[in-house]
Design an enzyme around this catalytic site. Structure first.
Site, short mmCIF file in Angstrom:
data_model
loop_
_atom_site.label_atom_id
_atom_site.label_comp_id
_atom_site.label_asym_id
_atom_site.label_seq_id
_atom_site.Cartn_x
_atom_site.Cartn_y
_atom_site.Cartn_z
N ARG A 166 0.83 -1.21 0.00
CA ARG A 166 0.00 0.00 0.00
C ARG A 166 0.87 1.26 0.00
NH1 ARG A 166 -2.57 -3.72 -1.02
NH2 ARG A 166 -4.55 -4.43 -0.13
N SER A 240 -11.31 -0.24 2.68
CA SER A 240 -10.55 -0.64 3.86
C SER A 240 -9.89 0.58 4.48
CB SER A 240 -9.50 -1.68 3.48
OG SER A 240 -10.10 -2.84 2.97
N GLU A 336 -5.27 3.75 6.00
CA GLU A 336 -4.95 3.82 4.58
C GLU A 336 -5.23 5.19 3.99
OE1 GLU A 336 -5.83 0.90 1.73
OE2 GLU A 336 -5.70 -0.79 3.11
#
Length: 340
Positions: A166, A240, A336
């Site tokens: 990520r 998410s 995130e």
């Protein structure tokens, strides 16, 4: 094509969380020349700037005091191939899911595991998006980026992008200024289904599909995501919200002694990736709310706007979850989305 930013612009429809906020100014970028004009203008060049794609990976906590550059560049094409790969390019403003479906319509597999991920093509390498056993880096060939410092464009390969979980160079200090214009993917001619993710493999077995096509894998991924995750058009969310934490082998072993049901996945470097959703669920947060911000009842990893939530309420909820998980497991969850 407008080259002049629009002042005092509402942002609620431009972020998937549906947070109400405003920007000092906004420019929809459909041509590279608009970027050249902005950075050549002394007033706008000196103003804070936020590059926006699909609005699916940031959280507005206040009004934005500068200029929003909304990258809406369009275009997609098969640009060539060699003995092993099809090379497929898409402009940064293309809708990601639509692009994935378009590649399948061309008879080209390779992106199907990333179906239904919200956002744009330009965000894919920045976030190194991933799902169901596949990450952007696995199918990436190169991209074109605009460098505001020089006013020029540059082609970047995978090594320069410095992909990680990520993460990429575009989220680091030395690459944050770069603006992605288009992305080229290398998709295998000798396609084989990627069924490393157990839930996906099991779902195909349950359908009686022993040798799935790329289209069947995509349809199954779409069905799983729709069953587990809320549609941002209906319930505001950014997918998410927390990264799955990665811990050392010794720390994971110690946690397993205390929590034998701990969901964990071994990584090639010997570390262990823990399931953030499981940690949050075990702390009792699934389905709970703080103010108008809540945890989605079907997936604890997703924070949602139940209607009229402010960015501050989402942040308060996230911090409460982080505190509980850290107190119980000694693991700090990392969000995130970028907080603005």
């Amino acid at each position: 094509m407008s080259s002049q930013p629009t002042p005092d612009f509402p942002l609620q429809s431009l972020n998937t969380f549906g947070i109400a906020a405003r920007a000092r100014a906004y420019l929809r970028v459909t041509e590279r020349e608009q970027l050249l004009g902005v950075f050549a203008d002394p007033i706008w060049a000196a103003s804070p700037k936020l590059v926006l794609g699909g609005g699916s990976n940031f959280l507005l906590t206040q009004d934005y005091p500068g200029l929003i550059l909304h990258i809406a560049l369009q275009g997609r094409e098969v640009v060539g191939g060699d003995a092993d790969f099809h090379y497929v390019r898409a402009a940064a403003g293309e809708n990601w899911h639509d692009f994935v479906q378009w590649t399948l319509a061309q008879g080209i597999g390779g992106l199907e595991n990333l179906s239904l991920i919200p956002g744009t093509v330009g965000a894919a390498p920045i976030q190194n998006i991933g799902a169901y056993g596949l990450e952007t880096k696995d199918v990436f060939h190169c991209l074109t980026a605009f460098d505001p410092a020089s006013g020029s464009t540059r082609e970047m390969g995978a090594a320069e992008c410095r992909f990680a979980y990520r993460d990429s160079v575009f989220k680091q200090d030395d690459g944050r200024r770069l603006i992605v214009l288009d992305v080229t993917f290398a998709l295998p001619k000798a396609w084989r289904p990627n069924l490393r993710y157990a839930e996906l493999a099991q779902a195909l077995v349950e359908q009686g599909i022993a040798e799935p096509s790329a289209r069947q894998v995509a349809d199954t991924v779409i069905a799983i995501r729709r069953r587990k995750l809320p549609d941002p058009a209906v319930i505001g969310n950014a997918g998410s919200f927390f990264k799955n934490p990665v811990v050392g082998g010794a720390q994971c072993a110690a946690l397993l002694e205390r929590f034998p049901a701990l969901v964990h996945h071994a990584q090639p470097d010997g570390t262990q990736k823990l399931a953030a959703g499981w940690l949050i669920d075990q702390c009792g947060w699934k389905g709970r709310s703080l103010g108008a911000a809540g945890v989605y009842p079907k997936q604890a990893l997703v924070l949602v706007n139940n209607g009229g939530a402010t960015g501050a309420e989402v942040v308060a909820l996230a911090e409460a979850i982080q505190a509980d998980v850290q107190a119980r497991y000694g693991v700090l969850l990392e969000p995130e989305p970028v907080f603005i």
